[in-house]
Design an enzyme around this catalytic site. Structure first.
Site, mmCIF file in Angstrom:
data_model
loop_
_atom_site.group_PDB
_atom_site.id
_atom_site.type_symbol
_atom_site.label_atom_id
_atom_site.label_comp_id
_atom_site.label_asym_id
_atom_site.label_seq_id
_atom_site.Cartn_x
_atom_site.Cartn_y
_atom_site.Cartn_z
ATOM 1 N N PHE A 32 0.835 -1.199 0.000
ATOM 2 C CA PHE A 32 0.000 0.000 0.000
ATOM 3 C C PHE A 32 0.875 1.257 0.000
ATOM 4 C CE2 PHE A 32 -2.483 3.176 2.471
ATOM 5 C CZ PHE A 32 -3.591 3.265 1.654
ATOM 6 N N SER A 100 3.219 -6.773 2.263
ATOM 7 C CA SER A 100 2.148 -6.056 2.952
ATOM 8 C C SER A 100 0.822 -6.226 2.202
ATOM 9 C CB SER A 100 2.537 -4.583 3.109
ATOM 10 O OG SER A 100 1.661 -3.915 3.978
ATOM 11 N N MET A 101 0.237 -5.133 1.686
ATOM 12 C CA MET A 101 -0.984 -5.284 0.901
ATOM 13 C C MET A 101 -0.748 -6.206 -0.291
ATOM 14 S SD MET A 101 -3.369 -2.424 -0.983
ATOM 15 C CE MET A 101 -2.289 -2.213 -2.411
ATOM 16 N N ASP A 178 8.316 -5.836 13.091
ATOM 17 C CA ASP A 178 7.251 -5.198 12.315
ATOM 18 C C ASP A 178 6.272 -4.513 13.260
ATOM 19 O OD1 ASP A 178 5.093 -4.535 10.639
ATOM 20 O OD2 ASP A 178 5.407 -6.307 9.392
ATOM 21 N N HIS A 208 8.785 -3.307 8.803
ATOM 22 C CA HIS A 208 7.693 -3.838 7.988
ATOM 23 C C HIS A 208 8.115 -4.094 6.543
ATOM 24 C CE1 HIS A 208 3.619 -4.540 6.655
ATOM 25 N NE2 HIS A 208 3.667 -3.513 5.828
#
Length: 212
Positions: A32, A100-101, A178, A208
């Site tokens: 994202f 992530s996303m 994270d 992250h």
């Protein structure tokens, strides 16, 4: 909409990267508000191991926040599925990994299609907060439209809701450092999928965006 300064996306690192070789291709997807730069080091490493690779910029990313505002979670998912479909025409085997996303999109591809294997990286099954990072490869938006945050939560919800549809081999990657995603995210994924071959690579004390 947040209006903090944006990164310079003219860098070649921000552009999609593709190397066609071998029988096994890997689709790599950023997260994202990120860009293809976040996946470049991993892509180059995979090339050295003999894999074909392709990174993409999801719709509305690596351009302007206004472009991002005009895109929906369906646009991101459709772009991921189209890239996977194209690679299926080019390779005997196609695996998918995303950050992530992008990790959630990776799960959604596996829920709806037939990748050889998947490796969701820092894939959130819940979100805590933003994480600071300094790297030459950290090229992405420094803010995001409020609407896009709603779309992100929808993707997380959709990916988590259909984990039982995943049957291909799964490797989850998550770091103890994270601060963005909920700590049990990898465990939720592994408990939810029906894959016979599954495992987790636990990293220590990296943030992250662990791909860079």
């Amino acid at each position: 909409m947040k209006t903090r300064p944006e990164a310079d996306f003219s860098s070649p690192l921000c552009q999609p990267y593709e190397v066609r070789q071998g029988e096994h291709g890997v689709l790599l997807m950023h997260g994202f508000a990120g860009s293809a730069a976040h996946m470049r080091p991993l892509a180059e490493g995979l090339v050295q191991q003999g894999f074909g690779v392709r990174t993409i910029n999801l719709p509305g990313h690596a351009t302007t926040l206004e472009d991002m505002r005009r895109c929906s979670w369906q646009d991101w998912l459709n772009a991921a599925k189209e890239a996977f479909r194209e690679m299926k025409e080019q390779y005997r085997f196609v695996s998918v990994t995303g950050l992530s996303m992008g990790g959630c999109l990776t799960l959604m591809i596996a829920e709806q299609s037939d990748p050889t294997a998947i490796a969701p990286i820092s894939a959130p099954m819940g979100v805590r907060k933003d994480d600071a990072l300094t790297s030459d490869y950290d090229l992405g938006y420094t803010g995001f439209p409020t609407k896009s945050a709603v779309d992100l939560r929808r993707i997380i919800h959709e990916a988590r809701n259909n984990l039982c549809a995943v049957t291909c081999p799964v490797l989850c990657v998550q770091s103890s450092g994270d601060q963005v995603i909920t700590p049990d995210s990898a465990d939720v994924i592994l408990q939810g999928v029906r894959s016979k071959t599954k495992g987790v690579l636990r990293l220590e004390s990296v943030p992250h965006v662990c791909t860079i």
